[in-house]
Write an enzyme that holds these catalytic residues in place. Structure first.
Site, PDB file in Angstrom:
ATOM      1  N   THR A 230     -43.230 -19.128  32.522  1.00  0.00           N
ATOM      2  CA  THR A 230     -42.695 -18.125  31.943  1.00  0.00           C
ATOM      3  C   THR A 230     -42.004 -18.901  31.012  1.00  0.00           C
ATOM      4  OG1 THR A 230     -41.440 -17.186  33.913  1.00  0.00           O
ATOM      5  CG2 THR A 230     -40.304 -16.871  31.777  1.00  0.00           C
TER       6      THR A 230
ATOM      7  N   PHE B  23     -33.830 -18.509  35.300  1.00  0.00           N
ATOM      8  CA  PHE B  23     -35.078 -18.133  34.419  1.00  0.00           C
ATOM      9  C   PHE B  23     -36.028 -19.294  35.146  1.00  0.00           C
ATOM     10  CE2 PHE B  23     -32.737 -18.179  30.433  1.00  0.00           C
ATOM     11  CZ  PHE B  23     -33.560 -17.410  29.366  1.00  0.00           C
ATOM     12  N   ASP B  24     -37.405 -18.914  35.422  1.00  0.00           N
ATOM     13  CA  ASP B  24     -38.000 -19.329  35.929  1.00  0.00           C
ATOM     14  C   ASP B  24     -38.893 -20.273  34.792  1.00  0.00           C
ATOM     15  OD1 ASP B  24     -40.369 -20.159  37.487  1.00  0.00           O
ATOM     16  OD2 ASP B  24     -42.288 -19.405  35.838  1.00  0.00           O
ATOM     17  N   VAL B  25     -39.397 -21.697  34.938  1.00  0.00           N
ATOM     18  CA  VAL B  25     -39.524 -22.279  33.858  1.00  0.00           C
ATOM     19  C   VAL B  25     -40.847 -22.502  33.926  1.00  0.00           C
ATOM     20  CG1 VAL B  25     -39.384 -24.724  33.097  1.00  0.00           C
ATOM     21  CG2 VAL B  25     -37.293 -23.784  34.537  1.00  0.00           C
TER      22      VAL B  25
END
Length: 237
Positions: free
Chosen positions: A18, A13-15
């Site tokens: 996102t 995951f991009d954090v």
């Protein structure tokens, strides 16, 4: 035809953008500073100025770089050009909120996958983001760990090396992100399966995220993380 969602072991995951609503956090902080100064700030204009400055050649690590960014954009917004306000913007990262669906969707997805965070933020900020999200991650990679930022392939290569220590490969990863520039385009180039969470689907422009040279058609496309979790639970292909 994209692989079945059940085929993956890891979700990376991009954090920021996102899972964490950094645009809302930045706009709220700037609005508070503006109110105290007796002026008003247009949030989208502020994000446009932020985006241009954040990707300047002299940019530093995020969110520490917000001090420099603030001092650069404050005159254009009619805000006080003082370091303390820039520091306030940087420190606001400690209280940025997740999107309304983030924590619940991550908890649902964690029942089926190993969740791995891949963030261009520094470790100190990520620890606050992770806590806000319910600490759902199996492993995390920050810019402090990798020494680089996405879309540098070297960031992704470190994640590939990690999963290899667990007997897996990039084919076992679904990369989930909202940024076409930082994540979706490069993940395609590197041969990953990807999922675009189009957080700004109801808004024009790219907000605080740099625009890509071209839009990459993702393997999976949702407008919320909850929709991805729903698809997983329904056994969607």
């Amino acid at each position: 035809m994209a692989k079945s969602l059940s085929a993956f072991t890891y979700l990376t995951f991009d954090v920021v953008g996102t899972l964490i609503d950094f645009e809302g956090g930045i706009k709220d902080c700037l609005a508070a500073i503006a109110a105290e100064a007796g002026v008003t700030v247009d949030g989208e204009e502020a994000l446009t100025l932020y985006r241009a400055e954040r990707y300047a050649a002299v940019a530093g690590r995020f969110p520490d770089d917000l001090v420099r960014v603030y001092l650069a954009i404050a005159p254009k917004l009619g805000l006080p050009v003082v370091t303390a306000c820039g520091e306030r913007l940087r420190e606001s990262a400690r209280t940025w909120k997740g999107f309304p669906d983030s924590a619940d969707a991550l908890a649902r997805l964690a029942k089926r996958y190993r969740l791995v965070a891949m963030t261009n933020a520094r470790r100190w900020a990520f620890e606050h983001f992770s806590e806000e999200l319910g600490n759902p991650f199996y492993r995390s990679f920050t810019t402090d760990d990798t020494g680089t930022e996405k879309p540098d392939p070297a960031f992704f290569e470190q994640v590939f090396a990690f999963v290899a220590t667990e007997g897996a490969a990039k084919e076992d990863i679904l990369h989930v992100a909202q940024s076409q520039y930082h994540d979706i385009g490069i993940s395609r180039t590197l041969g990953m399966t990807n999922c675009w969470i189009e957080r700004r689907h109801a808004q024009n422009g790219y907000g605080g995220t740099i625009a890509p040279e071209r839009v990459t058609v993702p393997d999976y496309h949702f407008t919320s993380l909850a929709a991805l979790a729903d698809a997983v639970e329904k056994g969607s292909h």
